[in-house]
Scaffold this motif. Structure first.
Motif, short mmCIF file in Angstrom:
data_model
loop_
_atom_site.label_atom_id
_atom_site.label_comp_id
_atom_site.label_asym_id
_atom_site.label_seq_id
_atom_site.Cartn_x
_atom_site.Cartn_y
_atom_site.Cartn_z
N PHE A 291 0.96 -1.28 -0.11
CA PHE A 291 -0.04 -0.25 0.21
C PHE A 291 0.88 1.42 -0.08
O PHE A 291 1.89 1.31 0.82
CB PHE A 291 -0.92 -0.08 1.39
N TYR A 292 0.69 2.16 -0.94
CA TYR A 292 1.71 3.35 -0.77
C TYR A 292 0.35 4.68 -1.56
O TYR A 292 -0.57 4.24 -2.22
CB TYR A 292 2.57 3.28 -1.85
N ALA A 293 0.97 5.78 -1.31
CA ALA A 293 0.14 6.83 -1.76
C ALA A 293 1.00 7.63 -2.85
O ALA A 293 2.20 7.37 -3.20
CB ALA A 293 0.10 8.28 -0.46
N GLN A 294 0.25 8.65 -3.65
CA GLN A 294 0.91 9.38 -4.86
C GLN A 294 0.33 10.74 -4.91
O GLN A 294 -0.43 11.19 -4.13
CB GLN A 294 0.43 8.38 -6.29
N THR A 295 1.56 11.39 -5.14
CA THR A 295 1.36 12.84 -5.52
C THR A 295 1.69 13.06 -7.23
O THR A 295 1.93 12.06 -7.88
CB THR A 295 2.17 13.64 -4.99
N ALA A 296 1.60 14.40 -7.61
CA ALA A 296 1.82 14.40 -9.07
C ALA A 296 3.27 14.25 -9.36
O ALA A 296 3.88 14.19 -10.35
CB ALA A 296 1.52 16.20 -9.37
N ALA A 297 4.09 14.10 -8.15
CA ALA A 297 5.73 13.91 -8.48
C ALA A 297 5.95 12.35 -8.55
O ALA A 297 6.89 11.83 -8.92
CB ALA A 297 6.44 14.50 -7.37
N GLY A 298 4.69 11.45 -8.07
CA GLY A 298 5.01 10.11 -8.28
C GLY A 298 4.76 9.32 -7.21
O GLY A 298 4.03 9.95 -6.23
N SER A 299 5.02 8.21 -7.17
CA SER A 299 4.65 7.05 -5.87
C SER A 299 5.58 7.27 -4.89
O SER A 299 6.98 7.28 -4.72
CB SER A 299 4.53 5.63 -6.60
N GLY A 300 5.22 7.07 -3.54
CA GLY A 300 5.86 7.16 -2.20
C GLY A 300 6.42 5.91 -2.07
O GLY A 300 5.87 4.94 -2.63
N SER A 301 6.75 5.62 -0.59
CA SER A 301 7.40 4.45 -0.21
C SER A 301 6.00 3.64 0.15
O SER A 301 4.98 4.14 0.63
CB SER A 301 8.03 4.41 1.03
N GLN A 302 6.20 2.31 0.11
CA GLN A 302 4.95 1.28 0.39
C GLN A 302 5.10 0.94 2.01
O GLN A 302 6.21 0.68 2.51
CB GLN A 302 4.79 0.41 -0.57
N ILE A 303 4.12 0.57 2.30
CA ILE A 303 4.08 -0.11 3.66
C ILE A 303 3.21 -1.61 3.17
O ILE A 303 2.31 -1.75 2.45
CB ILE A 303 3.09 0.58 4.59
N THR A 304 3.64 -2.68 3.76
CA THR A 304 3.02 -3.97 3.60
C THR A 304 2.35 -4.73 4.95
O THR A 304 2.74 -4.18 6.07
CB THR A 304 4.04 -4.95 3.17
N GLU A 305 1.55 -5.55 4.59
CA GLU A 305 0.87 -6.14 5.75
C GLU A 305 0.08 -7.69 5.04
O GLU A 305 0.14 -7.76 4.04
CB GLU A 305 -0.43 -5.38 6.21
#
Length: 1193
Positions: free
Chosen positions: A1019-1033
Motif C-alpha cells: 500500500f502506498y500514496a501518490q502525488t503529482a511527483a510520483g509514488s511514495g514508499s510502500q507499507i506491507t501487511e
C-alpha cells in the motif's frame, strides 16, 4: 649375592723372585694372608704391628704406657731391654705387661716418679721361627719449669727509637709456645712495626707514644702438661723530645741531652740476625723457617729472594708480616743462599742466609717379608739414603749378624742378603739398621720357609656381574709353597684359556679385556704344585650398559621463572636404577623450589645462585653414566656504579662508570640521563646513548646548568635500574643560544596588538636574569621599531593600534651575560572588528524538491575588517504572508562556507515548502550584517509511506483495511495504490491484484476473497511527483471452526503416541457405553444421547451466517482490532510466512476435550466468541461420540 667388579691389576715383572702368595688385596706382596682358616695351621715368624714413637715424651702426672704389639704363628712372647740391658718386669711391682701383648704399663700415679723410668727401651717379640725387635724408644718426662725470678727495670726511650723486649723462656720438654699479652690476658696487637720473633722476643722497628704501657708480659705455654708460665711484666714509656728536654732540664744543669733534637728518619738496620751473613741447617722433610727483623724510620718492608734460583711456588709461605719465610717439606734441592732485603724511603740493606739441608736416613727400598719353599732362592734388600750417607747393618733375630748363628744358605753383600737353597731351618727375622748422625731407621723382615699344597682362597661359586664391552676380572686368590701354577677353564669340558684372548695375571686373576654377551658362563681356576692341586668355580654374567637416551639440555631462563631438565635412561632390566641430580657436582640445595620427579628436575622461582651445571647421574650396582647441562640465569643488568666526571670544561665533560653484572645477558647499550638541580630538580632528561662495550662518554653541556648524571644498562631483556647519581657539576653562564619560539601577533580588541611567545625554560636561559626584548612596527609604514624589555611573562599588549593592520614582530632573549642571536621577524595583525557590509546580489536557484543553490557577490576586503573566515547562510521554513511575523519562533538552520566562496548548495530541503534565507560574511571577530531575506518555494515530491495500515473484520471472503495518511505528503495526494496477492501453504505468491483508491479514503473493504487464505498487501500514496514508499501487511480470511479443529487435530496430534493411547482408551470407554446402552434399550429404558444429537446438529453442516454468532464471528469489542492469533500479525504488522496458520491453537484459546457423564464428548473449538450457557450437561456445540470418533480416524 654381592655384586663385584675387580679393578684391572698390573702384570707383575717376569723376572721377579719366585713368590708363593698372591692375593687380590695384599698388605704386602710377600705377606702371608691373615685368612683365619689358613692361619690355623700355617706358621709365621713374628711381625711388629704397633710400637711407641722413638722420642716418647710422657706426662709425669699420668701412668707410663709403652706400646709393643706383634703377630705371628705361634703367638710370640715378649721381652724388654732398658738402656741396653734386660729389663726384668717381674721384679718391679709398678710395671705390668698386657696379656697376649708386649705393651708395658708403669703405674706412677700411685707411687714412684716419672724420672725414675727415664731411659731407652726396646721390645723383642719371639716365637720358634725367629725374633722381631722394636725401635729404641727414648722415654722422657715432659718439663715445664718456672721463670727465674728477675727484677726488670722500666724502659724509657724516645719516640722513634727501636726496641727489643726479651722473653728468654725456661727450657722445657718439649719447647713451649711463646706469646705476648697484657694483664687482661688480651694479646698485644702486632704489625709490620711491632712483631714477635721466632725466639719469642718482641721487636719494635720504631716506638710510638701509644706503645707506652706497664704490662708487656711474655707467656710460655707447655702443651704437653697444659700449663702456662708467665714472665714478670715489663714497663715501657715512650716520651717525645720536648718531654725529654723538660725532664733533663729539671734535673741536670748542662748535659748532652739538653736541647736534644727530635729523632730523625733513618735507613733500616737488622735487629735479627746480626751481621751481613748467617748460616742455617735444617733436616729433610722439616719446615725451614728463615727470619729477618729490621728497625728504621719509617718502618722498613721485608722482601725475600733465593740467589741463583726461585722460591718453590707451592711450598713457600710468608709469616709475621713477611718477616719470616717458611718452606715446607724441605729437601736437599732447597739448599742455597737466601737473601732478605729491608727497605724504607731512606735506603735498603740485605742479609744472606746460607741454608744447608741435611737428612736423617730415609728408605729407598725397605726389606720385605720373604716366603720361600724348601730349595728355593731369594734375597732381602735394604737401601736407604741420607746426608751424610747412612751406614747399613744387619741383625738376625735381634742379634748382630756377625755374631749370630751361622746359616750356610745366606750370604751378606752390603745392603743385600742373598739366600740360596733354603731349608726350613733358614726361617728367621732379619733387622736392617740404617743410621747417621741425625737418626736411624730399623726394619724387620722375615724369611719363612714353608712347604704347602695349593689352596684357593677365593670363595667358591662367586658371581661376577660385568657391563658389556668392559673388562671382566675373575679372582683366584691362592696360596701354596712351592709357587703353584694357575690355569683357567671355561665350561665343563673347555680347554685352558690362553693369553692371546685373555690376560692371565700372576696373582691368579683372569682378565677378559672386552666382555661380551657370549662371555657369560662358568669359569674354573686350577692351582697346581708338586704337593697337590686345588680348583674353584666362579660365574660370570654380562649386563647391558646403562645409557642416557635423552640428555638434559642447556637452558637460559630469566630470574623468577621456572625451568625443567629431562634425563631419560635405558638400563638392564635386571639391575636396579637410581637417578640422582647434582648441581656443580654437589648435592641439590635443600630448597622446596627444587622438585625431582623420576627423570625430571624442575626448579621454580629461579635465582641467580641457581645458575651452574646440573648433572643427571644414573647409577646401577655395576655402572654409572651421567650427563650435564648448564643453566644460565639471565635478567636485566645490575645498575652501573662508580660514576666519575673528568675533563670538566665549560661545555663538555667526560663521564665514566663501572658496569654492573650483566646477569649472563650481554649489555647492548648504556643510556645516560641528566638532572638540572637548579631549574628542574628531580626531573631526569635523556642525554645520550653509547654502545655496551663503552664505559665512558663525552657529554655536551649547556651553560648555567647544575648537572647530575645517571646511567642505565640495557640488554635484550630490558634496562637496569638507574645508577646512583654522579657528583653535581655547575657550568658557567653564557648568553642565550636561542630565542623564544611560537611568536605570534594577534589583537584581542580592535585597537590593540597582543604579542605572545613560548618562553625559554631554565635550561635554555644559559644564565641568570632571563628577559625578552619585544619589538614591533607597522609592515607598510616607515616607522622605526618600537621595543620594550620584559621578564617573567610570555605576552605583551600594544595598545592604540589601528584596526586590523599588519605588523612586523620579533622577540629576542637576553640574560645578565648578553643577548641571544638576532631573532626572526614574524608578521601579525592588530585586532579585528565586525564586518561592515553584507553580501549583495543574493539570489536562489531551486535545483529540485530538496536542493537549492544560493549565489552572492563577495564583500570588499576592507569592509571585512579582519581575517575572512567565510560566508554563512541562515535559512528557515516560512508560511506565505507571515514572513515577518513570529520570527522568534522560527527554527533557523545555518550552513557555513569556508573561504572566499560566492555560492553554496542547500541540501535536505523539504519538498513543497516555502523557505526564506539571508547571507552574512564572517571574520575572526564575528558575523557582519545580514543580506536582505530571499524567499523561494520547493516543488512537490513523492510522499512518505502511509503512517499505518491495519486489517480488521476478517470474514470467510472479505477483509477490511484501515490506514492513516503519510506523515509527509510532500505535495497534494492524488490517490492510493493497493496491491495484494494470496500466499499458499508453501509460501508461494499468487497473482498480484492492483487497485486504485481515492486520496480522500482511509478505509477500504475487499470482498470475494478465498476463505482460509493468507494475503499479502502492498500500500502506498501518490502525488503529482510520483509514488511514495510502500507499507506491507498480511492477513488471513476465516474458516469453518469445526472443520478446522478436526483437521488441526489430524495434522497436529494424530501421530502422537500419547494421543493414540488416549484414543484407544476413549474407544474402549465408548464400546462399554454402547454395550450399556444396548442393554438398557433391551430393557425398555431410554438413553438421551440420540435426542441431544438431533437437537444439536454437527456445526460443520450448519449454514454460516454473519449474524447468528457461529464460527468466524467477532464481538463488537474487537471489530476495530487487528487479528491476534488467527492473522499471525506481529508487532511490526508484518505477517511471518514461516508461522503455521492452520493450527487450531492459533485461532482459538486451546483444546480442553473431555467426556461428559452421558458419554458425549465436550470440545471447545471456537475462538473468542459469545456463548449461551448450556443447560445441565448438554453442550450446544458438542458433536456425537460417534462423529467425534469418525473425525479422528
Amino acid at each position: 649375592m654381592q655384586l663385584k667388579i675387580m679393578p684391572k691389576k698390573k702384570r707383575l715383572p717376569a723376572g721377579r723372585v719366585a713368590l708363593i702368595l698372591f692375593l687380590c688385596q695384599m698388605i704386602s706382596a710377600l705377606e702371608v694372608p691373615l685368612d683365619p682358616k689358613l692361619l690355623e695351621d700355617l706358621v709365621q715368624p713374628p711381625t711388629i704391628t704397633q710400637q711407641s714413637p722413638k722420642d716418647y715424651i710422657i706426662d709425669p702426672r699420668e701412668n707410663i704406657v709403652i706400646q709393643c704389639e706383634a703377630k705371628g704363628k705361634p703367638p710370640p712372647s715378649f721381652s724388654w731391654t732398658r738402656n741396653g740391658t734386660h729389663f726384668d718386669i717381674d721384679k718391679d711391682p709398678l710395671v705390668t705387661m698386657k696379656p697376649g701383648s708386649g705393651t708395658l704399663t708403669i703405674n706412677i700415679m700411685s707411687e714412684g716418679k716419672a724420672e725414675t723410668y727415664e731411659g731407652v727401651y726396646q721390645c723383642t717379640a719371639r716365637n720358634e721361627r725367629g725374633a722381631a725387635i722394636s725401635n729404641n724408644i727414648v722415654v722422657r718426662p715432659s718439663r715445664s719449669p718456672l721463670w727465674t725470678k728477675e727484677k726488670l727495670e722500666p724502659i724509657t726511650l724516645r719516640n722513634g727509637q727501636s726496641l727489643v723486649l726479651p722473653c728468654r723462656p725456661p727450657l722445657g720438654l718439649p719447647p713451649p709456645i711463646i706469646f705476648w699479652m697484657d694483664n687482661s690476658f688480651q694479646r698485644l696487637p702486632q704489625s709490620e712495626r711491632v712483631s714477635q720473633g721466632l725466639n719469642g722476643d718482641l721487636y719494635f722497628s720504631n716506638v710510638l707514644p701509644e706503645d707506652t704501657r706497664e704490662d708487656y708480659i711474655c707467656y710460655a705455654r707447655f702443651n704437653h702438661t697444659q700449663t702456662i708460665q708467665q714472665k714478670q711484666p715489663i714497663s715501657v714509656k715512650v716520651i717525645s723530645v720536648d718531654e725529654l728536654n723538660d725532664t733533663i732540664a729539671a734535673n741536670l744543669s748542662d748535659t748532652e741531652f739538653y736541647s736534644a733534637k727530635p729523632n730523625r728518619e733513618r735507613p733500616p738496620t737488622f735487629l735479627t740476625p746480626e751481621g751481613n751473613t748467617s748460616n742455617k741447617e735444617e733436616l729433610r722433610g722439616n719446615v725451614l723457617s728463615l727470619e729477618c727483623i729490621a728497625e728504621g724510620l719509617p718502618t722498613p718492608v721485608i722482601y725475600w729472594i733465593k740467589e741463583d734460583g726461585t722460591l718453590p711456588t707451592n711450598r713457600t709461605f710468608y709469616r709475621n708480616f713477611k718477616k719470616t719465610l717458611q718452606i715446607i717439606q724441605v729437601s736437599e734441592a732447597d739448599s742455597g743462599n737466601y737473601q732478605c732485603i729491608a727497605k724504607n724511603a731512606l735506603g735498603a740493606i740485605h742479609h744472606t742466609i746460607s741454608v744447608t739441608v741435611k737428612a736423617a736416613p730415609y728408605w729407598i727400598l725397605a726389606p720385605q717379608n720373604l716366603v720361600l719353599s724348601p730349595g728355593e732362592d731369594g734375597s732381602l734388600i735394604c737401601r736407604a739414603n741420607g746426608n751424610p750417607k747412612p751406614r747399613i747393618s744387619w741383625l738376625s733375630n735381634g742379634v748382630p749378624i756377625e755374631i749370630a748363628p751361622d746359616d750356610p744358605s745366606r750370604k751378606i753383600d752390603g745392603d743385600t742378603i742373598i739366600f740360596s737353597n733354603v731349608q726350613e731351618r733358614s726361617s728367621a727375622v732379619y733387622q736392617c739398621n740404617a743410621s747417621n748422625e741425625y737418626g736411624y731407621l730399623l726394619a724387620n723382615a722375615f724369611v719363612n720357609v714353608l712347604a704347602e699344597p695349593p689352596r684357593i682362597l677365593t670363595s667358591a661359586n662367586t658371581l661376577y656381574q660385568v657391563i658389556a664391552n668392559r673388562p671382566a676380572l675373575l679372582d683366584c686368590a691362592f696360596f701354596g709353597s712351592p709357587l703353584p701354577t694357575i690355569e683357567w677353564f671355561k665350561g665343563a669340558k673347555g680347554s685352558a684359556l690362553r693369553d692371546d684372548i685373555y690376560v692371565l695375571h700372576e696373582n691368579g686373576t683372569l682378565e677378559i679385556p672386552v666382555a661380551q654377551k657370549d662371555s657369560t658362563g662358568t669359569y674354573t681356576c686350577v692351582a697346581r704344585n708338586k704337593l697337590g692341586m686345588a680348583k674353584n668355580e666362579v660365574h660370570l654374567e654380562i649386563k647391558d650398559p646403562t645409557r642416557i637416551i635423552k640428555q638434559p639440555e642447556y637452558a637460559v631462563v630469566q630470574r623468577g621463572s621456572t625451568v625443567s631438565f629431562e634425563c631419560k635412561v635405558k638400563h638392564d632390566h635386571t639391575l636396579t636404577l637410581t637417578i640422582t641430580w647434582l648441581k656443580d657436582n654437589g648435592e641439590l640445595p635443600s630448597d622446596g623450589r627444587f622438585t625431582v620427579d623420576k627423570d625430571h628436575l624442575e626448579v621454580a622461582d629461579v635465582r641467580d645462585s641457581d645458575g651452574g651445571a646440573y648433572t643427571c647421574v644414573a647409577n646401577t650396582t655395576l655402572d654409572m653414566v651421567s650427563a650435564s647441562a648448564v643453566l644460565s640465569v639471565v635478567d636485566v643488568p645490575n645498575p652501573p656504579f662508580d660514576l666519575e666526571l673528568t675533563d670538566q670544561l665549560d661545555k663538555s665533560v667526560q663521564l665514566s662508570w663501572t658496569p654492573g653484572d650483566d646477569n649472563n645477558n650481554p649489555i647492548i647499550k648504556f643510556i645516560i640521563e641528566y638532572e638540572d638541580a637548579m631549574h628542574e630538580a628531580g626531573l631526569w632528561h635523556h642525554q645520550t646513548e653509547v654502545p655496551g662495550m663503552q664505559t665512558t662518554a663525552q657529554l655536551k653541556l649547556s651553560p648555567y646548568v647544575n648537572y647530575s648524571f645517571r646511567v642505565m644498562a640495557v640488554n635484550s631483556l630490558g634496562r637496569s635500574l638507574p645508577s646512583e647519581p654522579s657528583e653535581q657539576y655547575l657550568t658557567k653562564a653564557a648568553e642565550p643560544d636561542t630565542n623564544p619560539m611560537a611568536v605570534e601577533g594577534l589583537g584581542s580588541e580592535p585597537d590593540n596588538l597582543v604579542i605572545t611567545w613560548k618562553p625559554l625554560n631554565g635550561f635554555e636561559s644559559n644564565g641568570p636574569g632571563l628577559q625578552y626584548k619585544v619589538s614591533w612596527r607597522q609592515k607598510d609604514g616607515d616607522d622605526e621599531w618600537a621595543s620594550v624589555v620584559v621578564a617573567n611573562v610570555s605576552k605583551y599588549i600594544v595598545s592604540g593600534t589601528p584596526t586590523f593592520v599588519p605588523y612586523l614582530i620579533k622577540v629576542q632573549a637576553l640574560n645578565d651575560v648578553g643577548f641571544a642571536p638576532e631573532p626572526a621577524v614574524v608578521m601579525g595583525h592588530s585586532g579585528e572588528d565586525l564586518p561592515m557590509v553584507a553580501p549583495g546580489n543574493v539570489h536562489v536557484n531551486v535545483v529540485n524538491s530538496t536542493l537549492a543553490e544560493v549565489n552572492w557577490d563577495p564583500v570588499p576586503l576592507k569592509s571585512i575588517r579582519g581575517h575572512l573566515q567565510g560566508y554563512r547562510i541562515y535559512y528557515w521554513k516560512a508560511q506565505e504572508g507571515s514572513l515577518k511575523r513570529n520570527r522568534r519562533h522560527i527554527e533557523k538552520k545555518i550552513l557555513t562556507f569556508q573561504g572566499n566562496k560566492t555560492h553554496g548548495m542547500l541540501p535536505g530541503l523539504e519538498p513543497f515548502s516555502h523557505y526564506a534565507l539571508n547571507v552574512r560574511v564572517v571574520n575572526g571577530k564575528g558575523e557582519g550584517p545580514a543580506s536582505p531575506d530571499r524567499v523561494f518555494n520547493t516543488p512537490e515530491g513523492v510522499p512518505s509511506a502511509p503512517s499505518s495500515l491495519k486489517i480488521i473484520n476478517p470474514t470467510l471472503d472479505s477483509l477490511t483495511l484501515e490506514w492513516d495518511p503519510p506523515s509527509r505528503p510532500n505535495g497534494i495526494l492524488t490517490e492510493y495504490t493497493l496491491k495484494y496477492q494470496p500466499i499458499n501453504s508453501t509460501h508461494e505468491l499468487g497473482p498480484l491484484v492492483d487497485l486504485k483508491i481515492p486520496a480522500n479514503k482511509t478505509r477500504w473493504t475487499l470482498k470475494n476473497l478465498n476463505f482460509s487464505t493468507r494475503y499479502k498487501f502492498y500500500f502506498y500514496a501518490q502525488t503529482a511527483a510520483g509514488s511514495g514508499s510502500q507499507i506491507t501487511e498480511e492477513a488471513v480470511t476465516t474458516v469453518d471452526e469445526g472443520k478446522l479443529a478436526m483437521a488441526s487435530r489430524q495434522v497436529d496430534i494424530a501421530t502422537q503416541g500419547w494421543f493414540i493411547g488416549l484414543m484407544c482408551a476413549v474407544a474402549l470407554l465408548i464400546l462399554i457405553l454402547l454395550i450399556v446402552c444396548f442393554i438398557r434399550r433391551n430393557k425398555g429404558g431410554k438413553y438421551p444421547v440420540k435426542e441431544k444429537e438431533d437437537a444439536h446438529a454437527d456445526p460443520e453442516i450448519q449454514p454460516m451466517k454473519e449474524d447468528d454468532g457461529t464460527f468466524g464471528e467477532y464481538s463488537d469489542a474487537e471489530d476495530h482490532k487487528p487479528l491476534k492469533k488467527g492473522s499471525r500479525t506481529p508487532s511490526d504488522r508484518t505477517v511471518k510466512k514461516e508461522d503455521s496458520d492452520d493450527s487450531l491453537v492459533d485461532y482459538g484459546e486451546g483444546v480442553n476435550g473431555q467426556f461428559n457423564e452421558d458419554g458425549s464428548f465436550i470440545g471447545q473449538y471456537s475462538g473468542k466468541k459469545e456463548k449461551e450457557p448450556a443447560e445441565g450437561n448438554e453442550s450446544s456445540e458438542a458433536p456425537s461420540p460417534v462423529n467425534a470418533m469418525n473425525s479422528f480416524v
